[in-house]
Design a protein around this motif. Structure first.
Motif, short mmCIF file in Angstrom:
data_model
loop_
_atom_site.label_atom_id
_atom_site.label_comp_id
_atom_site.label_asym_id
_atom_site.label_seq_id
_atom_site.Cartn_x
_atom_site.Cartn_y
_atom_site.Cartn_z
N CYS A 14 1.46 43.00 9.87
CA CYS A 14 0.77 42.00 9.05
C CYS A 14 1.79 40.94 8.66
N ALA A 15 1.63 39.76 9.20
CA ALA A 15 2.50 38.64 8.86
C ALA A 15 1.88 37.88 7.70
N ALA A 16 2.67 37.69 6.66
CA ALA A 16 2.16 37.06 5.44
C ALA A 16 2.94 35.80 5.11
N SER A 17 2.27 34.87 4.49
CA SER A 17 2.98 33.69 3.97
C SER A 17 3.82 34.13 2.78
N GLY A 18 4.91 33.42 2.57
CA GLY A 18 5.85 33.83 1.53
C GLY A 18 5.24 33.92 0.16
N SER A 19 4.31 33.01 -0.12
CA SER A 19 3.74 32.96 -1.47
C SER A 19 2.92 34.20 -1.79
N ILE A 20 2.35 34.84 -0.76
CA ILE A 20 1.49 36.00 -1.01
C ILE A 20 2.27 37.29 -0.87
N PHE A 21 3.46 37.22 -0.32
CA PHE A 21 4.24 38.43 0.01
C PHE A 21 5.38 38.68 -0.97
N THR A 22 6.13 37.64 -1.24
CA THR A 22 7.38 37.81 -1.98
C THR A 22 7.15 38.43 -3.35
N SER B 206 7.16 46.14 -3.87
CA SER B 206 8.17 45.21 -3.39
C SER B 206 9.51 45.91 -3.16
N GLY B 207 9.73 47.00 -3.86
CA GLY B 207 10.98 47.75 -3.73
C GLY B 207 10.93 48.87 -2.71
N GLY B 208 9.75 49.13 -2.13
CA GLY B 208 9.65 50.11 -1.07
C GLY B 208 9.03 51.45 -1.44
N ALA B 209 8.62 51.63 -2.69
CA ALA B 209 7.93 52.87 -3.04
C ALA B 209 6.54 52.86 -2.42
N THR B 210 6.08 54.03 -2.00
CA THR B 210 4.83 54.11 -1.25
C THR B 210 3.83 55.09 -1.84
N ASN B 211 2.57 54.86 -1.53
CA ASN B 211 1.47 55.77 -1.87
C ASN B 211 0.52 55.81 -0.69
N TYR B 212 -0.10 56.98 -0.47
CA TYR B 212 -1.01 57.13 0.66
C TYR B 212 -2.28 57.86 0.24
N ALA B 213 -3.38 57.47 0.88
CA ALA B 213 -4.60 58.25 0.71
C ALA B 213 -4.41 59.62 1.35
N ASP B 214 -5.08 60.61 0.79
CA ASP B 214 -4.94 61.97 1.32
C ASP B 214 -5.32 62.04 2.79
N SER B 215 -6.26 61.20 3.20
CA SER B 215 -6.76 61.25 4.57
C SER B 215 -5.72 60.83 5.61
N VAL B 216 -4.68 60.12 5.17
CA VAL B 216 -3.68 59.63 6.12
C VAL B 216 -2.28 60.15 5.81
N ASP C 272 9.31 44.45 5.85
CA ASP C 272 10.54 43.72 6.13
C ASP C 272 10.46 42.45 5.29
N ASN C 273 11.15 42.45 4.16
CA ASN C 273 11.04 41.32 3.24
C ASN C 273 11.62 40.04 3.83
N ALA C 274 12.56 40.17 4.74
CA ALA C 274 13.14 38.97 5.36
C ALA C 274 12.16 38.30 6.31
N LYS C 275 11.23 39.08 6.84
CA LYS C 275 10.25 38.55 7.79
C LYS C 275 8.87 38.38 7.17
N ASN C 276 8.74 38.68 5.89
CA ASN C 276 7.43 38.60 5.23
C ASN C 276 6.37 39.38 6.01
N THR C 277 6.73 40.57 6.43
CA THR C 277 5.85 41.37 7.28
C THR C 277 5.76 42.79 6.73
N VAL C 278 4.55 43.34 6.79
CA VAL C 278 4.34 44.73 6.42
C VAL C 278 3.76 45.45 7.64
N TYR C 279 4.17 46.68 7.81
CA TYR C 279 3.80 47.46 8.99
C TYR C 279 3.04 48.72 8.58
N LEU C 280 2.25 49.23 9.51
CA LEU C 280 1.62 50.53 9.34
C LEU C 280 1.78 51.31 10.64
#
Length: 122
Positions: free
Chosen positions: A22-30, A53-63, A72-80
């Protein structure tokens, strides 16, 4: 103004893997929490993974134990990273910024993108 662009979906056999981006614009990601959501036909959109923003995570039980969210904060990108995929994972997957309280309580911060289709065959 496009803020969120999801990619990486496709057709995969049960047990297979996919990596969504997921590529995001800086204003919505940073500095914001980000989440991956999914919506199957006839179902409500659900939050399946969240990362601060610091990397802590939570997941639904199903996944939990099968999906990994990262950013990747330098690339304004989130991965799954999705592994051991099941037919019930079939859905359109979306990302968005959010104010997170719990997996069932959050406030969406951005506009929805077009999503990316994930289809898991049995």
């Amino acid at each position: 103004q496009v803020q969120l662009v999801e990619s990486g979906g496709g057709l995969v056999q049960a047990g297979g893997s996919l990596r969504l981006s997921c590529a995001a614009s800086g204003s919505i990601f940073t500095g914001k929490s980000m989440g991956w959501f999914r919506q199957a036909p006839g179902n409500k959109r659900e939050l399946v993974a969240h990362i601060t923003s610091g990397g802590a995570t939570n997941y639904a039980d199903s996944v939990k134990g099968r999906f990994t969210i990262s950013r990747d904060n330098a690339k304004n990108t989130v991965y799954l990273q999705m592994t051991s995929l099941k037919p019930e994972d079939t859905a359109v997957y979306y990302c968005n910024a959010l104010t997170y309280y719990s997996l069932s309580s959050y406030y969406i911060r951005g506009s929805w993108g077009q999503g990316t289709q994930v289809t898991v065959s049995s």
